[in-house]
Design a protein around this motif. Structure first.
Motif, PDB file in Angstrom:
ATOM      1  N   LEU A 124      -0.324  -6.559  13.315  1.00 21.81           N
ATOM      2  CA  LEU A 124      -0.837  -6.392  14.677  1.00 21.81           C
ATOM      3  C   LEU A 124      -0.208  -5.188  15.372  1.00 21.81           C
ATOM      4  O   LEU A 124      -0.848  -4.545  16.216  1.00 21.81           O
ATOM      5  CB  LEU A 124      -0.583  -7.667  15.486  1.00 21.81           C
ATOM      6  CG  LEU A 124      -1.396  -8.895  15.046  1.00 21.81           C
ATOM      7  CD1 LEU A 124      -1.009 -10.122  15.869  1.00 21.81           C
ATOM      8  CD2 LEU A 124      -2.892  -8.630  15.182  1.00 21.81           C
ATOM      9  N   ARG A 125       1.037  -4.864  15.026  1.00 20.88           N
ATOM     10  CA  ARG A 125       1.656  -3.667  15.592  1.00 20.88           C
ATOM     11  C   ARG A 125       1.091  -2.392  14.971  1.00 20.88           C
ATOM     12  O   ARG A 125       1.304  -1.296  15.492  1.00 20.88           O
ATOM     13  CB  ARG A 125       3.176  -3.700  15.370  1.00 20.88           C
ATOM     14  CG  ARG A 125       3.939  -4.622  16.288  1.00 20.88           C
ATOM     15  CD  ARG A 125       5.419  -4.266  16.302  1.00 20.88           C
ATOM     16  NE  ARG A 125       6.010  -4.294  14.974  1.00 20.88           N
ATOM     17  CZ  ARG A 125       6.587  -5.370  14.429  1.00 20.88           C
ATOM     18  NH1 ARG A 125       6.635  -6.505  15.109  1.00 20.88           N
ATOM     19  NH2 ARG A 125       7.104  -5.306  13.221  1.00 20.88           N
ATOM     20  N   GLY A 126       0.400  -2.545  13.874  1.00 20.19           N
ATOM     21  CA  GLY A 126      -0.205  -1.389  13.223  1.00 20.19           C
ATOM     22  C   GLY A 126       0.734  -0.621  12.322  1.00 20.19           C
ATOM     23  O   GLY A 126       0.443   0.509  11.924  1.00 20.19           O
ATOM     24  N   THR A 127       1.873  -1.234  11.966  1.00 20.71           N
ATOM     25  CA  THR A 127       2.862  -0.532  11.137  1.00 20.71           C
ATOM     26  C   THR A 127       2.864  -0.999   9.681  1.00 20.71           C
ATOM     27  O   THR A 127       3.657  -0.513   8.881  1.00 20.71           O
ATOM     28  CB  THR A 127       4.272  -0.728  11.717  1.00 20.71           C
ATOM     29  OG1 THR A 127       4.565  -2.147  11.761  1.00 20.71           O
ATOM     30  CG2 THR A 127       4.367  -0.147  13.122  1.00 20.71           C
ATOM     31  N   ALA A 128       1.985  -1.930   9.346  1.00 21.71           N
ATOM     32  CA  ALA A 128       2.005  -2.525   8.002  1.00 21.71           C
ATOM     33  C   ALA A 128       1.710  -1.493   6.919  1.00 21.71           C
ATOM     34  O   ALA A 128       2.431  -1.403   5.917  1.00 21.71           O
ATOM     35  CB  ALA A 128       1.006  -3.678   7.926  1.00 21.71           C
ATOM     36  N   VAL A 129       0.659  -0.715   7.107  1.00 19.85           N
ATOM     37  CA  VAL A 129       0.268   0.253   6.077  1.00 19.85           C
ATOM     38  C   VAL A 129       1.361   1.306   5.904  1.00 19.85           C
ATOM     39  O   VAL A 129       1.712   1.673   4.772  1.00 19.85           O
ATOM     40  CB  VAL A 129      -1.070   0.914   6.432  1.00 19.85           C
ATOM     41  CG1 VAL A 129      -1.399   2.024   5.440  1.00 19.85           C
ATOM     42  CG2 VAL A 129      -2.186  -0.132   6.439  1.00 19.85           C
ATOM     43  N   ALA A 130       1.916   1.778   7.013  1.00 23.34           N
ATOM     44  CA  ALA A 130       2.997   2.764   6.928  1.00 23.34           C
ATOM     45  C   ALA A 130       4.192   2.191   6.169  1.00 23.34           C
ATOM     46  O   ALA A 130       4.825   2.883   5.368  1.00 23.34           O
ATOM     47  CB  ALA A 130       3.419   3.193   8.335  1.00 23.34           C
ATOM     48  N   GLY A 131       4.497   0.911   6.414  1.00 24.73           N
ATOM     49  CA  GLY A 131       5.606   0.278   5.725  1.00 24.73           C
ATOM     50  C   GLY A 131       5.370   0.170   4.227  1.00 24.73           C
ATOM     51  O   GLY A 131       6.272   0.421   3.430  1.00 24.73           O
ATOM     52  N   VAL A 132       4.153  -0.189   3.839  1.00 24.51           N
ATOM     53  CA  VAL A 132       3.824  -0.311   2.415  1.00 24.51           C
ATOM     54  C   VAL A 132       3.921   1.050   1.729  1.00 24.51           C
ATOM     55  O   VAL A 132       4.439   1.171   0.611  1.00 24.51           O
ATOM     56  CB  VAL A 132       2.417  -0.899   2.228  1.00 24.51           C
ATOM     57  CG1 VAL A 132       1.986  -0.813   0.767  1.00 24.51           C
ATOM     58  CG2 VAL A 132       2.390  -2.350   2.697  1.00 24.51           C
ATOM     59  N   MET A 133       3.431   2.084   2.392  1.00 27.81           N
ATOM     60  CA  MET A 133       3.433   3.422   1.792  1.00 27.81           C
ATOM     61  C   MET A 133       4.843   3.982   1.599  1.00 27.81           C
ATOM     62  O   MET A 133       5.043   4.940   0.875  1.00 27.81           O
ATOM     63  CB  MET A 133       2.614   4.388   2.642  1.00 27.81           C
ATOM     64  CG  MET A 133       1.113   4.150   2.602  1.00 27.81           C
ATOM     65  SD  MET A 133       0.402   4.286   0.949  1.00 27.81           S
ATOM     66  CE  MET A 133       0.060   2.560   0.555  1.00 27.81           C
ATOM     67  N   ARG A 134       5.846   3.367   2.261  1.00 28.83           N
ATOM     68  CA  ARG A 134       7.236   3.804   2.089  1.00 28.83           C
ATOM     69  C   ARG A 134       7.885   3.185   0.864  1.00 28.83           C
ATOM     70  O   ARG A 134       8.932   3.643   0.421  1.00 28.83           O
ATOM     71  CB  ARG A 134       8.074   3.426   3.321  1.00 28.83           C
ATOM     72  CG  ARG A 134       7.906   4.352   4.504  1.00 28.83           C
ATOM     73  CD  ARG A 134       9.082   4.192   5.474  1.00 28.83           C
ATOM     74  NE  ARG A 134       9.249   2.815   5.903  1.00 28.83           N
ATOM     75  CZ  ARG A 134       8.704   2.303   7.005  1.00 28.83           C
ATOM     76  NH1 ARG A 134       7.954   3.073   7.775  1.00 28.83           N
ATOM     77  NH2 ARG A 134       8.916   1.041   7.331  1.00 28.83           N
ATOM     78  N   THR A 135       7.305   2.105   0.347  1.00 25.67           N
ATOM     79  CA  THR A 135       7.950   1.383  -0.744  1.00 25.67           C
ATOM     80  C   THR A 135       7.819   2.134  -2.073  1.00 25.67           C
ATOM     81  O   THR A 135       6.904   2.939  -2.264  1.00 25.67           O
ATOM     82  CB  THR A 135       7.340  -0.018  -0.909  1.00 25.67           C
ATOM     83  OG1 THR A 135       5.963   0.099  -1.283  1.00 25.67           O
ATOM     84  CG2 THR A 135       7.452  -0.805   0.384  1.00 25.67           C
ATOM     85  N   LYS A 136       8.732   1.826  -2.973  1.00 30.28           N
ATOM     86  CA  LYS A 136       8.729   2.483  -4.281  1.00 30.28           C
ATOM     87  C   LYS A 136       7.649   1.917  -5.191  1.00 30.28           C
ATOM     88  O   LYS A 136       6.968   2.652  -5.906  1.00 30.28           O
ATOM     89  CB  LYS A 136      10.104   2.316  -4.935  1.00 30.28           C
ATOM     90  CG  LYS A 136      10.217   2.998  -6.299  1.00 30.28           C
ATOM     91  CD  LYS A 136      11.617   2.836  -6.870  1.00 30.28           C
ATOM     92  CE  LYS A 136      11.730   3.521  -8.229  1.00 30.28           C
ATOM     93  NZ  LYS A 136      13.105   3.368  -8.798  1.00 30.28           N
ATOM     94  N   ASN A 137       7.473   0.597  -5.163  1.00 28.28           N
ATOM     95  CA  ASN A 137       6.539  -0.045  -6.083  1.00 28.28           C
ATOM     96  C   ASN A 137       5.082   0.146  -5.688  1.00 28.28           C
ATOM     97  O   ASN A 137       4.216   0.314  -6.548  1.00 28.28           O
ATOM     98  CB  ASN A 137       6.840  -1.542  -6.190  1.00 28.28           C
ATOM     99  CG  ASN A 137       8.124  -1.817  -6.940  1.00 28.28           C
ATOM    100  OD1 ASN A 137       8.584  -0.994  -7.723  1.00 28.28           O
ATOM    101  ND2 ASN A 137       8.722  -2.974  -6.686  1.00 28.28           N
TER     102      ASN A 137
END
Length: 286
Positions: free
Chosen positions: A180-193
């Protein structure tokens, strides 16, 4: 290599007989999954990531059923299971309209996936679950003598299951503060896997893009049942959007098996949309 194969197969098999297309795309998914696992055969040792976990999760089995334990703990078991999965998947891809293979092949693939879950009881995901639904649905409906009725029931069942899957996934995201904050996709794109440096750089530069993608994902998943009441051009465009959505996930997150698992059900949705219009035609003509 496997990511490219997944996206090519999902995008190239489009307008054939819907049940045959479903089986071909789904079998491509189970074939790719088997090859991916076999390519990491060095990790088949007992207790390793892809090896048997029976000792850890069923410690009493060795005393109660020593023969079964030796089979489940054997390093040869994953070679046998995934090799059989690859072989049956290849046969299904080559002969998707063969009725005995539809029944026996679907049941065999379902049994093999259950066996995998038994000796490696973790790491399963939505793609595995949907593949299992497809296998069981195609095998069980293949028992119906009337081919047309069997195909109709199978397509409607898979369309319903896919719709429920999308809505359930969307609702889970809709109550998540991160989404809902809109940060989910950005967070996923930071991960290594599951991340991608290119996408992460772009989203970091344009934060509004992450918000749009997060909210947009919730909207298209929760709103998926609208596809059955939209006008034909809009419904086709909606389904094409979902296909592009999965291709994007395959490209940027490396989840190519999701492309094939969900892509396999899209011909079933095309079928249901076509049947709905045929069923409504007499009423509209009055």
């Amino acid at each position: 290599m496997f990511r490219r194969l997944a996206t090519r197969v999902a995008s190239s098999l489009a307008a054939a007989h819907p049940p045959a297309t479903v089986r071909r795309i789904a079998s491509a998914g189970t074939f790719v999954a088997a090859l991916e696992t076999l390519s990491q055969h060095k990790r088949f040792a007992s207790g390793d990531l892809l090896g048997s976990q029976v000792e850890a999760f069923r410690p009493g089995l060795a005393k109660r059923h020593p023969k079964a334990y030796r089979v489940l703990a054997s390093r040869a078991l994953p070679y046998t299971v995934y090799g059989a999965q690859a072989a049956v998947s290849a046969a299904t891809f080559l002969w998707p309209e063969n009725r005995p293979l539809r029944i026996a092949g679907g049941a065999t693939l379902a049994a093999l996936q259950s066996a995998q879950a038994a000796y490696i009881p973790f790491g399963r995901d939505g793609a595995d679950q949907l593949q299992q639904v497809i296998n069981i649905t195609m095998a069980s409906t293949g028992l119906i003598r009337d081919r047309e009725q069997a195909d109709d029931l199978a397509m409607r069942t898979l369309a319903l299951e896919t719709s429920l899957s999308y809505v359930a996934s969307g609702l889970v995201k809709a109550v998540s503060p991160v989404w809902l904050r809109g940060t989910a996709v950005a967070g996923v794109m930071r991960t290594k896997n599951y991340g991608d440096p290119r996408a992460h750089r772009l989203i970091t530069r344009y934060p509004a893009l992450s918000t749009a993608l997060s909210w947009g994902t919730i909207a298209i998943e929760c709103g998926f049942p609208l596809i059955y009441v939209l006008p034909k051009p809009a419904a086709r465009a909606y389904l094409a959007t979902m296909t592009a959505f999965h291709l994007g996930i395959g490209e940027f997150m490396g989840l190519n098996r999701f492309v094939l698992a969900f892509g396999a059900t899209h011909p079933a949705i095309h079928y249901v949309l076509s049947q709905r219009r045929r069923e409504l035609a007499p009423a509209l003509a009055v």
